[in-house]
Design an enzyme around this catalytic site. Structure first.
Site, short mmCIF file in Angstrom:
data_model
loop_
_atom_site.label_atom_id
_atom_site.label_comp_id
_atom_site.label_asym_id
_atom_site.label_seq_id
_atom_site.Cartn_x
_atom_site.Cartn_y
_atom_site.Cartn_z
N ARG A 1 1.32 31.43 9.57
CA ARG A 1 0.54 32.56 10.06
C ARG A 1 1.09 32.97 11.42
O ARG A 1 1.95 32.30 11.98
CB ARG A 1 -0.98 32.25 10.10
CG ARG A 1 -1.41 30.85 10.37
CD ARG A 1 -1.20 30.35 11.76
NE ARG A 1 -1.65 31.28 12.75
CZ ARG A 1 -1.16 31.36 13.97
NH1 ARG A 1 -0.18 30.57 14.37
NH2 ARG A 1 -1.62 32.26 14.83
N GLY A 2 0.52 34.08 11.94
CA GLY A 2 1.09 34.69 13.13
C GLY A 2 2.07 35.75 12.65
O GLY A 2 2.91 35.49 11.79
N ALA A 3 1.95 36.96 13.23
CA ALA A 3 2.67 38.11 12.68
C ALA A 3 4.18 37.88 12.51
O ALA A 3 4.71 38.08 11.40
CB ALA A 3 2.38 39.34 13.54
N ASN B 1 -5.29 42.55 17.02
CA ASN B 1 -4.99 41.12 17.17
C ASN B 1 -6.20 40.36 16.64
O ASN B 1 -7.20 40.96 16.21
CB ASN B 1 -4.68 40.77 18.63
CG ASN B 1 -4.13 39.37 18.80
OD1 ASN B 1 -3.18 38.99 18.09
ND2 ASN B 1 -4.70 38.57 19.68
N ASP C 1 -0.84 41.86 16.19
CA ASP C 1 -0.47 41.95 14.78
C ASP C 1 0.05 43.33 14.41
O ASP C 1 0.82 43.48 13.46
CB ASP C 1 -1.66 41.59 13.90
CG ASP C 1 -1.87 40.09 13.93
OD1 ASP C 1 -2.54 39.61 14.86
OD2 ASP C 1 -1.31 39.39 13.06
#
Ligand code: MRU
Length: 348
Positions: free
Chosen positions: A46-48, A249, A239
């Site tokens: 995860r995390g853009a 975000n 994001d």
């Protein structure tokens, strides 16, 4: 050394399963498009930026899964993998940016490719380039942003925009890692980030491991901590950032920005150019992911809400550009983040 949430070895995709952190740091292999889709959907990765990198390798994984014998079959596998992975999560634009880039490269390289293997080589190289570029962008973000963190500063961050969310130093955490390398002493307050606790589980894990003075707070404590003058600046990740600077975000970020404005604390966003979506004019157009109510009623397997209650679980919110002091990118700090400055900085 920053953690490596995504790795590509011997034509195989590996990720750290972030749902197990901080209890266990376990690497798992993803050998099918379905496995990559599931890992993104369930936030194992995860995390853009990390989602984008994983999706790029996911396209190559999809080709290898089908073992195509012709260029046409390879192209077909690329399209199928990209279409499928695009349905995993809607908000982080890095996912679509990486998939579009893989698709474009495939379409452009296919006519000249001598055989399937030549096209696969080209796409594998592209995924590796996306990965390497992200690492370089994170370091540049860290170098541009480190000067914002003064000696003895208090920095607040929300969610996890560290190494686990990228391929390097992270985005919001990069200025902190670089400031530490430069020898400065400062203190970070990490919001725990309900409901999935990325701040408590991931950001606190990364910062403590790096030896940075870190204090965990529940999300609803940020106002009090600001009022006590413990915070000098806020840095968060993103994001998706639209042409006018509005920023999506993790849910709760908008609230932190409002609190920062009330307490006259500068609020910064840190993001690479791959997180900008200049096809959207304002944040109102950003699709906001809604997630399973069970994340709120039965977080981590324990029932914490009454049976039958209705639940609303948006995973992201949008902070208007007017609340953002600057956006720290690999090209420099865009301040104030408005349409003109963003277009100029990104060279569009
Ligand atoms: O739902 P998540 O954990 O993928 O949300 C992550 C965030 O909101 C991050 O702040 C953002 O993706 C930036 S990561 C460098």
């Amino acid at each position: 050394m920053p953690v490596k949430p995504v790795e590509w070895r011997d034509r195989r995709l590996y990720i750290i399963d972030q749902t197990l952190l901080p209890r266990e740091c376990l690497e798992i292999a993803l050998s099918t498009v379905d496995a990559v889709w599931e890992a993104i959907k369930r936030l194992r990765v995860r995390g853009a930026p990390a989602i984008g990198i994983c999706a790029a390798y996911g396209v190559v994984t999809g080709i290898l899964e089908h073992n195509p014998s012709t260029v046409a079959e390879t192209l077909e596998a690329v399209r199928a993998a990209a279409d499928r992975l695009a349905t995993s999560r809607p908000t982080a634009v890095n996912l679509f940016w990486a998939l579009d880039r893989m698709r474009r490269v495939a379409e452009a390289a296919a006519p000249g490719a001598t055989d399937a293997e030549a096209l696969i080589d080209r796409l594998e190289a592209e995924a590796m380039a996306i990965h390497a570029e992200d690492e370089a962008m994170c370091l540049a973000i860290g170098r541009h942003g480190a000067g914002l963190i003064g000696e003895n500063a208090g920095v607040l961050t929300h969610c996890n925009a560290g190494g686990l969310a990228t391929s390097g130093y992270g985005t919001a955490l990069a200025p902190m890692f670089v400031a530490q390398e430069q020898g400065r002493k400062f203190r970070v307050f990490a919001d725990e980030t309900r409901p999935l606790l990325q701040g408590a589980r991931l950001t606190a894990w990364e910062l403590v491991k790096a030896g940075i003075d870190t204090t965990l707070i529940c999300d609803n404590m940020a106002a009090q901590v600001m009022r006590e003058r413990r915070i000098d600046l806020v840095i968060v990740g993103a994001d998706r950032i639209t042409a006018n600077g509005d920023t999506a975000n993790k849910i709760g970020t908008y609230g932190v920005a409002v609190l920062a404005a009330e307490h006259k604390i500068p609020f910064y966003v840190a993001a690479p150019s791959s997180t900008f979506d200049l096809t959207l004019e304002t944040g109102n157009q950003i699709p906001i992911e809604e997630r399973d109510p069970e994340e709120i009623t039965h977080g981590f397997g324990l029932q914490t809400a009454a049976d039958g209650v209705k639940v609303y679980n948006p995973a992201f919110d949008v902070t208007p550009a007017r609340l953002i002091a600057g956006i720290i990118t690999e090209k420099g700090i865009i301040t104030p983040p408005n349409r003109e400055n963003i277009a100029r900085a990104l060279g569009e």
